[in-house]
Scaffold this motif. Structure first.
Motif, PDB file in Angstrom:
ATOM      1  N   GLU A 153      -9.092   9.813   2.722  1.00  0.00           N
ATOM      2  CA  GLU A 153      -7.676  10.137   2.571  1.00  0.00           C
ATOM      3  C   GLU A 153      -7.231   9.985   1.115  1.00  0.00           C
ATOM      4  O   GLU A 153      -6.498  10.829   0.578  1.00  0.00           O
ATOM      5  CB  GLU A 153      -6.843   9.226   3.472  1.00  0.00           C
ATOM      6  N   TYR A 154      -7.678   8.924   0.484  1.00  0.00           N
ATOM      7  CA  TYR A 154      -7.285   8.670  -0.897  1.00  0.00           C
ATOM      8  C   TYR A 154      -7.981   9.641  -1.850  1.00  0.00           C
ATOM      9  O   TYR A 154      -7.369  10.122  -2.821  1.00  0.00           O
ATOM     10  CB  TYR A 154      -7.612   7.224  -1.282  1.00  0.00           C
ATOM     11  N   ARG A 155      -9.246   9.921  -1.602  1.00  0.00           N
ATOM     12  CA  ARG A 155      -9.960  10.866  -2.466  1.00  0.00           C
ATOM     13  C   ARG A 155      -9.333  12.262  -2.389  1.00  0.00           C
ATOM     14  O   ARG A 155      -9.188  12.942  -3.415  1.00  0.00           O
ATOM     15  CB  ARG A 155     -11.436  10.931  -2.073  1.00  0.00           C
ATOM     16  N   SER A 156      -8.950  12.663  -1.191  1.00  0.00           N
ATOM     17  CA  SER A 156      -8.325  13.981  -1.027  1.00  0.00           C
ATOM     18  C   SER A 156      -6.999  14.046  -1.766  1.00  0.00           C
ATOM     19  O   SER A 156      -6.693  15.048  -2.427  1.00  0.00           O
ATOM     20  CB  SER A 156      -8.111  14.288   0.462  1.00  0.00           C
ATOM     21  N   ASP A 203      12.761   9.950   4.170  1.00  0.00           N
ATOM     22  CA  ASP A 203      12.394  11.258   3.592  1.00  0.00           C
ATOM     23  C   ASP A 203      11.273  11.159   2.566  1.00  0.00           C
ATOM     24  O   ASP A 203      11.094  12.080   1.755  1.00  0.00           O
ATOM     25  CB  ASP A 203      13.616  11.954   2.959  1.00  0.00           C
ATOM     26  N   GLY A 204      10.536  10.067   2.576  1.00  0.00           N
ATOM     27  CA  GLY A 204       9.434   9.906   1.637  1.00  0.00           C
ATOM     28  C   GLY A 204       8.127  10.466   2.173  1.00  0.00           C
ATOM     29  O   GLY A 204       8.046  10.987   3.290  1.00  0.00           O
ATOM     30  N   GLN A 205       7.085  10.320   1.348  1.00  0.00           N
ATOM     31  CA  GLN A 205       5.754  10.801   1.703  1.00  0.00           C
ATOM     32  C   GLN A 205       4.880   9.704   2.298  1.00  0.00           C
ATOM     33  O   GLN A 205       3.750   9.973   2.715  1.00  0.00           O
ATOM     34  CB  GLN A 205       5.058  11.361   0.449  1.00  0.00           C
ATOM     35  N   GLY A 206       5.385   8.466   2.310  1.00  0.00           N
ATOM     36  CA  GLY A 206       4.545   7.356   2.740  1.00  0.00           C
ATOM     37  C   GLY A 206       3.535   7.011   1.657  1.00  0.00           C
ATOM     38  O   GLY A 206       3.630   7.464   0.516  1.00  0.00           O
ATOM     39  N   GLY A 207       2.552   6.210   2.018  1.00  0.00           N
ATOM     40  CA  GLY A 207       1.536   5.812   1.048  1.00  0.00           C
ATOM     41  C   GLY A 207       1.762   4.406   0.543  1.00  0.00           C
ATOM     42  O   GLY A 207       2.888   3.937   0.458  1.00  0.00           O
ATOM     43  N   ASP A 208       0.661   3.745   0.171  1.00  0.00           N
ATOM     44  CA  ASP A 208       0.725   2.366  -0.281  1.00  0.00           C
ATOM     45  C   ASP A 208       0.572   2.262  -1.793  1.00  0.00           C
ATOM     46  O   ASP A 208       0.624   3.269  -2.512  1.00  0.00           O
ATOM     47  CB  ASP A 208      -0.341   1.531   0.428  1.00  0.00           C
ATOM     48  N   GLU A 219     -11.174   0.914 -14.192  1.00  0.00           N
ATOM     49  CA  GLU A 219     -11.051   1.467 -12.845  1.00  0.00           C
ATOM     50  C   GLU A 219     -11.342   0.411 -11.783  1.00  0.00           C
ATOM     51  O   GLU A 219     -10.602   0.281 -10.794  1.00  0.00           O
ATOM     52  CB  GLU A 219     -12.005   2.642 -12.685  1.00  0.00           C
ATOM     53  N   LEU A 220     -12.398  -0.343 -11.974  1.00  0.00           N
ATOM     54  CA  LEU A 220     -12.759  -1.360 -10.996  1.00  0.00           C
ATOM     55  C   LEU A 220     -11.669  -2.423 -10.878  1.00  0.00           C
ATOM     56  O   LEU A 220     -11.305  -2.846  -9.773  1.00  0.00           O
ATOM     57  CB  LEU A 220     -14.096  -2.006 -11.378  1.00  0.00           C
ATOM     58  N   MET A 221     -11.132  -2.865 -11.997  1.00  0.00           N
ATOM     59  CA  MET A 221     -10.088  -3.879 -11.965  1.00  0.00           C
ATOM     60  C   MET A 221      -8.807  -3.329 -11.353  1.00  0.00           C
ATOM     61  O   MET A 221      -8.107  -4.026 -10.598  1.00  0.00           O
ATOM     62  CB  MET A 221      -9.823  -4.405 -13.381  1.00  0.00           C
ATOM     63  N   LEU A 222      -8.482  -2.081 -11.645  1.00  0.00           N
ATOM     64  CA  LEU A 222      -7.288  -1.456 -11.073  1.00  0.00           C
ATOM     65  C   LEU A 222      -7.387  -1.389  -9.555  1.00  0.00           C
ATOM     66  O   LEU A 222      -6.456  -1.770  -8.841  1.00  0.00           O
ATOM     67  CB  LEU A 222      -7.089  -0.056 -11.650  1.00  0.00           C
ATOM     68  N   HIS A 223      -8.507  -0.889  -9.053  1.00  0.00           N
ATOM     69  CA  HIS A 223      -8.670  -0.766  -7.617  1.00  0.00           C
ATOM     70  C   HIS A 223      -8.651  -2.134  -6.936  1.00  0.00           C
ATOM     71  O   HIS A 223      -8.103  -2.284  -5.836  1.00  0.00           O
ATOM     72  CB  HIS A 223      -9.965  -0.020  -7.296  1.00  0.00           C
ATOM     73  N   TYR A 224      -9.225  -3.125  -7.587  1.00  0.00           N
ATOM     74  CA  TYR A 224      -9.221  -4.487  -7.038  1.00  0.00           C
ATOM     75  C   TYR A 224      -7.785  -4.995  -6.884  1.00  0.00           C
ATOM     76  O   TYR A 224      -7.399  -5.512  -5.825  1.00  0.00           O
ATOM     77  CB  TYR A 224     -10.022  -5.409  -7.946  1.00  0.00           C
ATOM     78  N   CYS A 225      -6.986  -4.850  -7.953  1.00  0.00           N
ATOM     79  CA  CYS A 225      -5.607  -5.357  -7.922  1.00  0.00           C
ATOM     80  C   CYS A 225      -4.742  -4.573  -6.945  1.00  0.00           C
ATOM     81  O   CYS A 225      -3.962  -5.159  -6.183  1.00  0.00           O
ATOM     82  CB  CYS A 225      -4.995  -5.297  -9.328  1.00  0.00           C
ATOM     83  N   ALA A 226      -4.847  -3.244  -6.978  1.00  0.00           N
ATOM     84  CA  ALA A 226      -4.014  -2.424  -6.101  1.00  0.00           C
ATOM     85  C   ALA A 226      -4.346  -2.678  -4.636  1.00  0.00           C
ATOM     86  O   ALA A 226      -3.452  -2.787  -3.784  1.00  0.00           O
ATOM     87  CB  ALA A 226      -4.197  -0.949  -6.441  1.00  0.00           C
ATOM     88  N   ASP A 227      -5.619  -2.789  -4.327  1.00  0.00           N
ATOM     89  CA  ASP A 227      -6.029  -3.057  -2.954  1.00  0.00           C
ATOM     90  C   ASP A 227      -5.547  -4.426  -2.502  1.00  0.00           C
ATOM     91  O   ASP A 227      -5.049  -4.592  -1.382  1.00  0.00           O
ATOM     92  CB  ASP A 227      -7.549  -2.970  -2.830  1.00  0.00           C
ATOM     93  N   LYS A 228      -5.660  -5.391  -3.380  1.00  0.00           N
ATOM     94  CA  LYS A 228      -5.246  -6.748  -3.041  1.00  0.00           C
ATOM     95  C   LYS A 228      -3.742  -6.802  -2.775  1.00  0.00           C
ATOM     96  O   LYS A 228      -3.291  -7.411  -1.800  1.00  0.00           O
ATOM     97  CB  LYS A 228      -5.626  -7.701  -4.170  1.00  0.00           C
ATOM     98  N   GLN A 229      -2.964  -6.133  -3.630  1.00  0.00           N
ATOM     99  CA  GLN A 229      -1.520  -6.145  -3.418  1.00  0.00           C
ATOM    100  C   GLN A 229      -1.129  -5.358  -2.168  1.00  0.00           C
ATOM    101  O   GLN A 229      -0.206  -5.745  -1.448  1.00  0.00           O
ATOM    102  CB  GLN A 229      -0.773  -5.580  -4.625  1.00  0.00           C
ATOM    103  N   SER A 230      -1.828  -4.277  -1.901  1.00  0.00           N
ATOM    104  CA  SER A 230      -1.504  -3.476  -0.717  1.00  0.00           C
ATOM    105  C   SER A 230      -1.717  -4.265   0.567  1.00  0.00           C
ATOM    106  O   SER A 230      -1.105  -3.965   1.598  1.00  0.00           O
ATOM    107  CB  SER A 230      -2.345  -2.194  -0.695  1.00  0.00           C
TER     108      SER A 230
END
Length: 387
Positions: free
Chosen positions: A8-11, A62-67, A300-311
């Motif tokens: 879903e995220y890759r798309s 009226d948003g698109q959703g998403g984390d 990239e690795l640090m970004l994904h780590y932080c974003a996933d953790k916060q989500s």
């Protein structure tokens, strides 16, 4: 442990990348940035048509959703072409949807979130004090005094980006002077920019020119109670989670800049000829792009780590600061090497390297200086407070 994004995220990422290449190519972004006197309303409208303002806002509004992860994927792809002008989307996303979504009452959410999601409302952040910079709490001179039905706001803010075109300002002010600690007694306001007593003045600056940054002066501006976000005097406690989100967003923008730098450097090295062949064969330049590619992957690795953790609702304060520190220094260093690779053309306004450098230079200063970030990281490791 899985480091791959779900389908879903890759798309979503691939869709945004194709859209950017088609609708907001680098040459158009470069032209937008040159004109510091004209806010890029056309860019805002493109984001509206694509539904990007609604990413991260629930469908019921009226948003698109998403984390958070999806928002950061969007931020990265926007910055690959736009550089710092990606804040055209990011400011309202942070000041509006994040703040209203977290602190707003049911009535405030119902009123404002649909307007934000559909691109009908622009917001700006007015936190920084002219004499304070990173020392927001110590320099807080903007005051809010209780009056019948609301508050009287007096003081001045600086570096409020896009305030001159915003409909609302997210403002923090001291509402209680009799407190023991500086982080106490602060209130968050959602201030209509047309309020009598609010004066907004654009400022000249190095990068992100057409977005505009402003000083905002408040002189006995009456702010009704309905424009208070959350509980009065408790703003700092509410803000901390969103400040982490802002640092993660800066990390995503910086990664997008690194993407753009690497893309342009490789393209130039494979086309430019000197001393009998393409310059891509020169070892010194190959080392530059190897370093840039390494910066790209580690960021990239640090970004994904932080974003996933916060989500997932986990505490991410120290890691978000580390990301902001690393990403901003990587992006600025990558852009500097990109200028060196392009030589004279890297210094030319006809290419994007100089724009990437100017825009990323700010992120080493704001929203918090990297020196202060280092102080906080050291303190989190048990060392004494240094400021």
């Amino acid at each position: 442990m899985d480091f791959e994004l779900p389908e879903e995220y890759r798309s979503f990422r691939d869709m945004v990348r194709r859209w950017m290449d088609s609708e907001v190519p680098k040459d158009w972004s470069r032209a937008l940035e040159k004109d510091e006197h004209h806010y890029p309303f056309a860019l805002w409208d493109k984001f509206t048509q694509a539904g990007f303002h609604g990413v991260g806002i629930a469908e019921e509004y009226d948003g698109q959703g998403g984390d958070v992860v999806m928002q950061m994927l969007l931020a990265r792809e926007l910055a690959r072409s736009l550089g710092g002008l990606a804040w055209i989307w990011g400011i309202t996303s942070f000041a509006g949807s994040k703040s209203i979504g977290l602190y707003g009452s049911a009535e405030q959410k119902a009123k404002y979130l649909p307007l934000i999601a559909t691109g009908q409302l622009k917001a700006a952040i007015a936190f920084t004090e002219p004499g304070g910079g990173t020392d927001l709490l110590g320099a807080m001179a903007t005051t809010a005094d209780r009056v019948d039905g609301g508050w009287r706001l007096n003081g001045e803010k600086i570096w409020s980006s896009s305030a001159h075109v915003a409909d609302y300002l997210l403002v923090i002010a001291r509402s209680d002077r009799g407190v023991e600690k500086k982080h106490q007694g602060l209130t968050l306001f959602w201030v209509p920019t047309k309020t009598p007593g609010v004066t907004i003045t654009p400022l000249a600056k190095l990068g992100m020119r057409s977005m505009g940054s402003c000083s905002v002066h408040f002189e006995d501006a009456f702010i009704a109670d309905e424009h208070v976000l959350g509980e009065p005097h408790k703003a700092w406690y509410m803000l901390l989670p969103t400040l982490n989100n802002e640092r993660i967003m800066v990390g995503a923008f910086c990664l997008g800049v690194i993407d753009g730098v690497l893309e342009d450097a490789l393209d130039y090295m494979q086309q430019r000829k000197a001393f009998g062949g393409i310059i891509g064969r020169f070892q010194s330049l190959q080392h530059y792009v190897a370093d840039i590619a390494t910066m790209q992957k580690t960021t990239e690795l640090m970004l994904h780590y932080c974003a996933d953790k916060q989500s997932r609702g986990e505490t991410v304060g120290v890691e978000a600061n580390m990301l902001k520190l690393m990403a901003s220094e990587n992006a600025n260093a990558a852009a500097d090497m990109g200028i060196q690779i392009l030589g004279g053309m890297g210094y030319s306004a006809e290419t994007d390297m100089q724009r990437y450098w100017r825009d990323s230079r700010l992120w080493r200063i704001g929203p918090i200086t990297n020196e202060m970030v280092r102080n906080g990281i050291a303190e989190s490791l048990g060392l004494p407070r240094s400021f």
